[in-house]
Design a protein around this motif. Structure first.
Motif, short mmCIF file in Angstrom:
data_model
loop_
_atom_site.label_atom_id
_atom_site.label_comp_id
_atom_site.label_asym_id
_atom_site.label_seq_id
_atom_site.Cartn_x
_atom_site.Cartn_y
_atom_site.Cartn_z
N GLN A 88 0.76 -1.13 0.07
CA GLN A 88 0.01 0.09 -0.12
C GLN A 88 0.83 1.29 -0.09
O GLN A 88 1.59 1.58 0.89
CB GLN A 88 -0.78 -0.12 1.00
N VAL A 99 -6.43 11.86 5.72
CA VAL A 99 -6.94 10.87 6.79
C VAL A 99 -7.95 11.84 7.72
O VAL A 99 -9.24 11.58 7.92
CB VAL A 99 -6.20 10.09 7.48
N ASP A 103 -11.94 11.89 8.16
CA ASP A 103 -12.32 11.70 9.51
C ASP A 103 -13.54 12.97 9.51
O ASP A 103 -14.69 12.62 10.37
CB ASP A 103 -11.40 11.88 10.54
N ILE A 108 -14.61 6.58 6.04
CA ILE A 108 -13.17 5.89 6.10
C ILE A 108 -12.33 6.27 5.19
O ILE A 108 -12.91 5.82 3.79
CB ILE A 108 -13.47 4.37 6.44
N ASP A 111 -7.61 4.14 1.85
CA ASP A 111 -6.15 3.51 2.15
C ASP A 111 -6.53 2.50 3.45
O ASP A 111 -6.14 1.41 3.50
CB ASP A 111 -5.05 4.34 2.70
N LEU A 112 -7.46 3.09 4.41
CA LEU A 112 -7.34 2.35 5.81
C LEU A 112 -8.81 1.24 5.46
O LEU A 112 -8.36 0.21 5.84
CB LEU A 112 -7.98 3.13 6.87
N GLU A 113 -9.44 1.64 4.60
CA GLU A 113 -10.81 0.64 4.09
C GLU A 113 -9.94 -0.52 3.16
O GLU A 113 -10.21 -1.91 3.81
CB GLU A 113 -11.65 1.32 3.21
N HIS A 115 -7.01 -1.47 3.76
CA HIS A 115 -6.11 -2.29 4.61
C HIS A 115 -7.09 -3.46 5.33
O HIS A 115 -6.45 -4.40 5.56
CB HIS A 115 -5.44 -1.15 5.66
N SER A 116 -7.92 -2.89 6.14
CA SER A 116 -8.70 -4.06 6.70
C SER A 116 -9.20 -4.98 5.63
O SER A 116 -9.39 -6.23 6.13
CB SER A 116 -10.13 -3.11 7.02
N LYS A 150 -3.20 5.46 12.55
CA LYS A 150 -4.36 5.65 11.74
C LYS A 150 -4.81 4.18 11.22
O LYS A 150 -5.99 4.16 10.78
CB LYS A 150 -3.77 6.62 10.63
N PHE A 151 -3.68 3.54 10.77
CA PHE A 151 -3.95 2.09 10.35
C PHE A 151 -4.60 0.95 11.45
O PHE A 151 -4.75 0.04 11.30
CB PHE A 151 -2.93 1.49 9.90
N GLY A 152 -4.78 1.72 12.77
CA GLY A 152 -5.38 0.96 13.95
C GLY A 152 -4.06 0.24 14.72
O GLY A 152 -4.49 -0.68 15.43
#
Ligand code: GDP
Length: 194
Positions: A88, A99, A103, A108, A111-113, A115-116, A150-152
């Motif tokens: 990524q 981001v 927010d 969302i 990129d983060l979506e 990632h999950s 941010k990526f959790g």
């Protein structure tokens, strides 16, 4: 087939990174949103797939941006069995601001979506944080800690469990990424690259 995909927003430097990594000519500065379909490169035994750049940019309709995202998700679903790693690519200096903008809208960030979704599909994500040449040395660790959050993940970034490779593709500084990939290939018993 052992496939590695590269995904990221338009203009993060994904083509530049792929050029440096493979020595193959991936067109840099493509008009955002023009390419809808993934582009394949063969590199040794590996299939490397350059996913279309996603995100909203001038000249790209919201519908087209949604199509790009759907295409990416469909492609990953269809080939999840052979995709082992997903790089990524993000624009380091721009990422946190983007981001925060999403927010603020209660959305969302893609990129983060993504990632999950990769984790759900059992694909190993590696985050290539590009354009690090723009970041002051002293600010790097702090910025990377915020990015992994941010990526959790809980920082510090070097120990958070997410593979993070700070790079400056344009200057050819991609060693953290090649090392991370090499290491993972090795674990997957595919150490015939780099
Ligand atoms: P793509 O749309 O993600 O494929 O991005 P490109 O590879 O076309 O690059 C977009 C822009 O970012 C170009 O102007 C590149 O020269 C620039 N760029 C790429 N990598 C870097 C980098 O490491 N540092 C800086 N400062 N700019 C970069």
């Amino acid at each position: 087939t052992f496939e590695v995909i590269f995904a990221g927003r338009s203009n993060v430097g994904k083509s530049t990174l792929l050029n440096k990594l493979t020595g193959q000519n991936v067109r840099v500065g493509k008009r955002p949103g023009v390419t809808l379909k993934p582009i394949h490169l063969y590199f040794g035994d590996f299939l490397i797939t350059d996913m279309p750049g996603f995100g909203f940019m001038s000249g790209v309709t919201k519908e087209k941006a949604e199509d790009v995202k759907d295409n990416i998700v469909n492609y990953i679903e269809d080939h999840a069995d052979r995709i082992k790693i997903a790089v990524q690519v993000i624009d380091g200096p721009a990422f946190l601001e983007i981001v925060e903008r999403w927010d603020a809208r209660d959305e969302i960030p893609i990129d983060l979506e993504l990632h999950s979704f990769l984790l759900e599909m059992n694909i190993l994500p590696v985050v290539a944080v590009n354009k690090m040449d723009k970041v002051k040395e002293d600010d790097m660790d702090g910025m990377l800690d915020q990015i992994v959050e941010k990526f959790g993940y809980e920082g510090p970034w070097k120990e958070c469990g997410l593979l993070v490779a700070p790079v400056a593709a344009r200057d050819g500084q991609i060693r953290p990424l090649t090392s991370a990939l090499k290491n993972e290939f090795h674990k997957m018993k595919r150490d015939d690259l780099f």
